[in-house]
Design an enzyme around this catalytic site. Structure first.
Site, PDB file in Angstrom:
ATOM      1  N   GLY B 241       0.830  -1.195   0.000  1.00 22.99           N
ATOM      2  CA  GLY B 241       0.000   0.000   0.000  1.00 22.99           C
ATOM      3  C   GLY B 241       0.861   1.241   0.000  1.00 22.99           C
ATOM      4  O   GLY B 241       1.990   1.217  -0.500  1.00 22.99           O
ATOM      5  N   GLY B 246       2.753   2.454   5.322  1.00 24.90           N
ATOM      6  CA  GLY B 246       3.894   1.569   5.562  1.00 24.90           C
ATOM      7  C   GLY B 246       4.747   2.057   6.726  1.00 24.90           C
ATOM      8  O   GLY B 246       5.174   1.275   7.578  1.00 24.90           O
ATOM      9  N   GLU B 263       5.541  -3.521   0.706  1.00 22.60           N
ATOM     10  CA  GLU B 263       5.615  -3.126  -0.704  1.00 22.60           C
ATOM     11  C   GLU B 263       4.895  -1.799  -0.809  1.00 22.60           C
ATOM     12  O   GLU B 263       3.678  -1.741  -0.708  1.00 22.60           O
ATOM     13  CB  GLU B 263       4.879  -4.136  -1.604  1.00 22.60           C
ATOM     14  CG  GLU B 263       5.423  -5.520  -1.585  1.00 22.60           C
ATOM     15  CD  GLU B 263       6.676  -5.673  -2.414  1.00 22.60           C
ATOM     16  OE1 GLU B 263       7.169  -4.652  -2.942  1.00 22.60           O
ATOM     17  OE2 GLU B 263       7.157  -6.797  -2.520  1.00 22.60           O
ATOM     18  N   GLU B 394       4.005  10.340  -5.729  1.00 23.48           N
ATOM     19  CA  GLU B 394       3.290   9.277  -6.421  1.00 23.48           C
ATOM     20  C   GLU B 394       1.853   9.737  -6.672  1.00 23.48           C
ATOM     21  O   GLU B 394       1.149  10.129  -5.757  1.00 23.48           O
ATOM     22  CB  GLU B 394       3.285   8.012  -5.564  1.00 23.48           C
ATOM     23  CG  GLU B 394       2.622   6.852  -6.263  1.00 23.48           C
ATOM     24  CD  GLU B 394       2.709   5.560  -5.477  1.00 23.48           C
ATOM     25  OE1 GLU B 394       2.493   5.594  -4.253  1.00 23.48           O
ATOM     26  OE2 GLU B 394       2.999   4.517  -6.097  1.00 23.48           O
TER      27      GLU B 394
END
Lengths: 367, 485
Positions: B241, B246, B263, B394
């Site tokens: 995610g 994270g 990840e 992102e």
């Protein structure tokens, strides 16, 4: 041998010729450097000579400022010569291949197991920690870009340099930890052998951990381990030489660069190791050693955005948890403390894998 | 080239039938081999993002449900599953792979309904790879001694797994297949907006006769995930995610004995050198950023093109993008489906606004967007500098930022100038330049002359703040194994 040149900086693509030259230079150095004059038995004898009076001294004069007992520098002239005043060593930090004092101008007294004053060590500051990270980062591309063969030879060269100074190391840890000469020799020999062990790894770890992957399609697909980058290491305080070597060697063998916080209680062997590193063709900045208070330095390394990995072997559980939380902000690879380590056991690969990444490269076949 | 995108062919609608999916009005949690309501009785709705149609209600698991699921997983680990020889364990995974293949079309349609991605992708990529993941890992179950990750491998225990909405069932497979192959039991939480395929997977577990408690599925939102990864009974946490979550998880497991793999996000660079085969590169750039609406952590969201070919490449790229078909995800000709949620759409819009405000130039093809549902047209930003937010953050949407470079060194420096390190692409016809570049890119997956390729045998995962640990291949087993000292 002189100190290697300062940070070579981000290396340009090293051509095959350059690599060969380097390898040759390293070989030549290995051939012409100061040779170990004696085998281990003799070393043992020397160490015993130095260590025997120490044991006695400890019992007889607890807490007395070091007179003859101050043989930490391992200088043979310490023997009762005709009233010569020995030349003592100033212990500083090791950073970017040089030995600077702490920018803070501070130091702290280091005592032996019996409480005798051994020397003052630099009390590194937050700024020193940051400088060390800069040095480690600048050394990274050059070090990781060297051929594995070349890195292996340099690690072997460290073993050669340590072997030649075995007596000094043995005396130093005997003094620090209050152990007998035989035990001290055993630990020094194991530390030297540990460098030899890891010297053989750089050109094999890729074969052991890499893989050619059978993907379902016309693609070449290869996975290889690569170093994580800059790794901050809290060296285990209880094992100032063998423990230190056991945590540093695996990290740099694979191409990482390191900022090491030596154990607070017994930092001197770390600095003597730095002298061996500095004369081993190890490029400046690959290993940087800070002495001081772990509680002061470590939080800055754990939260530093340019540190990729954190080895907490030397931290107590509470500190380790705090530092791990802090490292989470930049998602560092963290190696938690493993409890009581047997530093004499076969190290395996478990100290290399935490600071390796796997890179997988794809390429189509046939188009 | 100002040629308008007059389609050469008109495409008649070609919708895939929905009849293969029998949606239930509500779904329950899957704990200890049974479907069971959440103790609180709380429910949430899941929508079709393409038209905002209400699809079903699912239970929201609370702490008591997490307790039950972790306890069931522990019992299974200490009981039937733990005692089972690897060869027998593997047979269950083979069975799962086979049933996934049998029910592939149903799962593809369901995934498209719940996620909004084109049927072309769920049918040809997601679901076939889900089955392949189980088939690949099934074979590992009795061969772990050969995985070479250390001596005397044994399972970790109970794995707490939290997955995202971009590849709902595929991410489930990436988590569950290696965990089970290695002998662990799992409690998995699918994403809030895409819970349905995981619940059908739970049915498949029942069909295979998998012992109760080996797989537990808890639906819910962030709170459910937090209580799952924070549960003291979990031995291992695996999360895919956002980098922000994270970090939170990494903080929460600090000081525990829990193992963790993450990840996370990415800002992949796709480097096109002047000697690249430009048409191939254009295809790769398009699939790199527009595959799955750009909802891909390893998307090639930064195009780095060598200055001398930039104009030509961009012209061909725009012409290619003009031909992409956006619309009904169930239509077999659709290239670009719906954005998964209103929340994600807003995030994309916010970043695109920032790109405009910071002075980058945006371009989109003429492309009518459906009136209902969540949609965003493919967008290309040019004139982007490394300081722009669209080059650093992102976006997780169909938005490409284009930067240029002059020398290979500059390309590598720009590509690596990010806290992320998940993926990168290299386009060149020169082998030595490809290898030189691949060696210097600090990213876990390098696609050269291709992009967005995945395989169960190929390890996937990031460097730096893209997380740690690998999924897939023998490397992926490491996360689920403990080795002798």
């Amino acid at each position: 041998m002189s100190t290697p040149p300062d940070n070579p900086g981000p290396s340009s693509a090293a051509s095959g010729e350059e690599e060969r030259e380097r390898a040759a230079a390293s070989d030549a150095a290995a051939g012409s450097g100061p040779r170990v004059p004696s085998g281990r038995p003799e070393v043992h004898a020397e160490a015993a000579e130095l260590a025997e009076p120490l044991d006695g001294a400890e019992a007889a004069r607890p807490g007395e400022p070091a007179g003859p007992a101050r043989s930490g520098a391992g200088v043979p002239a310490e023997a009762p010569a005709a009233g010569r005043i020995p030349v003592r060593k100033t212990y500083k930090l090791y950073m970017g291949g040089a030995f600077p004092r702490s920018e803070s101008g501070r130091c702290y007294p280091v005592t032996g197991s019996g409480g005798a004053h051994l020397a003052n060590a630099a009390l590194a500051s937050r700024k020193d920690a940051r400088d060390a990270v800069v040095a480690a980062r600048s050394a990274f591309s050059g070090w990781s870009g060297r051929t594995a063969y070349n890195r292996g030879q340099i690690l072997y060269r460290v073993a050669e340099m340590m072997e030649g100074r075995s007596a000094q190391f043995a005396a130093e840890i005997a003094e620090t930890d209050g152990i007998g000469a035989e035990r001290a020799d055993e630990l020094v020999a194991a530390a030297v052998d540990r460098w030899v062990y890891y010297a053989g790894w750089p050109d094999k770890i890729g074969q052991v951990l890499g893989a050619a992957n059978a993907v379902s399609g016309p693609y070449f697909n290869l996975s290889q381990p690569e170093p994580s980058g800059v790794v901050a290491i809290l060296a285990p305080p209880a094992a100032p030489l063998l423990g230190l070597v056991s945590v540093v060697a695996p990290v740099i063998a694979t191409g990482n660069t390191a900022v090491v916080v030596a154990g607070e209680r017994a930092p001197l062997p770390a600095l003597t190791l730095a002298e061996a590193l500095a004369t081993s063709d190890l490029p400046g900045g690959v290993v940087n050693i800070l002495t001081g208070t772990t509680g002061e330095i470590a939080p800055h390394l754990a939260s530093h955005a340019d540190v990729n990995g954190l080895d907490l072997t030397g931290a107590d559980p509470e500190t380790a948890a705090e530092l791990e939380r802090s490292a989470a902000q930049t998602l560092k690879r963290v190696l938690r403390p493993g409890g009581r380590e047997d530093w004499l056991a076969d190290p395996g690969i478990s100290r290399m894998t935490p600071f390796l990444e796997t890179k997988t490269v794809w390429h189509p076949i046939g188009v | 080239m100002e040629e308008q995108a007059d389609p050469i062919f008109e495409y008649a609608p070609a919708p895939e039938s929905r009849a293969v999916v029998r949606l239930r009005s509500s779904y329950e949690l899957f704990i200890d081999g049974e479907f069971t309501p959440a103790e609180s009785g709380e429910r949430m709705a899941t929508l079709n993002p393409a038209d905002e149609e209400h699809l079903a209600q699912v239970s929201v698991a609370g702490e008591p449900d997490v307790d039950r699921a972790v306890a069931a997983a522990r019992r299974a680990f200490e009981g039937a599953w733990g005692a089972m020889p690897g060869a027998e364990r593997g047979k269950y995974l083979f069975r799962i792979a086979r049933i996934l293949q049998e029910r592939a079309r149903e799962l593809a349609v369901l995934e498209t309904l719940d996620n909004g991605k084109p049927i072309k992708e769920t049918r040809d990529v997601d679901i076939p790879m889900v089955a392949a993941y189980f088939f690949y890992h099934a074979g590992w179950a009795d061969k772990l001694d050969y995985a070479g990750m250390g001596p005397a491998p044994r399972p970790v225990g109970v794995a707490a797994q939290v997955i995202p909405w971009n590849f709902p069932l595929l991410m489930l497979a990436w988590k569950i297949a290696p965990a089970l192959a290695a002998g662990n039991t799992v409690v998995l939480k699918p994403a809030e907006t895409t819970p349905l395929s995981a619940l059908v997977f739970a049915e498949i577990c029942q069909e295979t006769g998998l012992p109760p408690g080996v797989v537990n599925i808890l639906t819910g939102a962030g709170a459910t995930g937090r209580s799952l990864v924070g549960h003291p009974g979990a031995d291992k946490v695996a999360f895919t995610g956002s980098t922000a979550v994270g970090r939170e998880i990494a903080r929460s497991v600090a000081g525990t004995d829990k193992r963790l793999t993450l990840e996370l996000g990415g800002k992949g660079a796709n480097i096109v050198y002047d000697d690249a085969a430009l048409d191939q590169a254009v295809e790769g750039v398009v699939s790199g950023i527009f595959f799955n609406q750009g909802h891909v952590c390893c998307a090639g969201s930064r195009l780095l093109v060598q200055e001398s070919v930039a104009d030509e490449l961009l012209e061909r790229l725009r012409a290619r993008i003009e031909r992409l078909r956006l619309g009904d995800p169930l239509d077999k000709n659709t290239d670009i489906g719906a954005i998964n949620s209103a929340e994600q759409l807003e995030r994309i819009r916010e970043l695109v606004r920032a790109g405009d405000e910071e002075g980058a130039e945006s371009w989109s093809p003429q492309c009518p967007l459906p009136e209902k549902g969540y949609w965003f047209a493919p967008t290309v930003f040019t004139g982007v500098t490394q300081a722009h937010r669209v080059a650093r953050e992102e976006i997780f949407g169909p938005v490409l930022s284009v930067l240029t470079f002059r020398t290979p060194d500059e390309a590598v420096a720009k590509a690596n100038n990010t806290p992320y390190g998940l993926s990168a692409g290299v386009w060149t016809e020169k082998g030595s330049r490809m290898l030189w570049t691949a060696e210097r890119l600090r990213a876990g997956v390098i696609w050269s002359n291709t992009f967005n390729k995945f395989d169960p045998a190929s390890p996937f995962g990031g460097y730096k703040e893209s997380g740690y640990g690998r999924e897939g291949g023998r490397h992926g087993l490491e996360a689920y194994l403990v080795h002798a000292a």
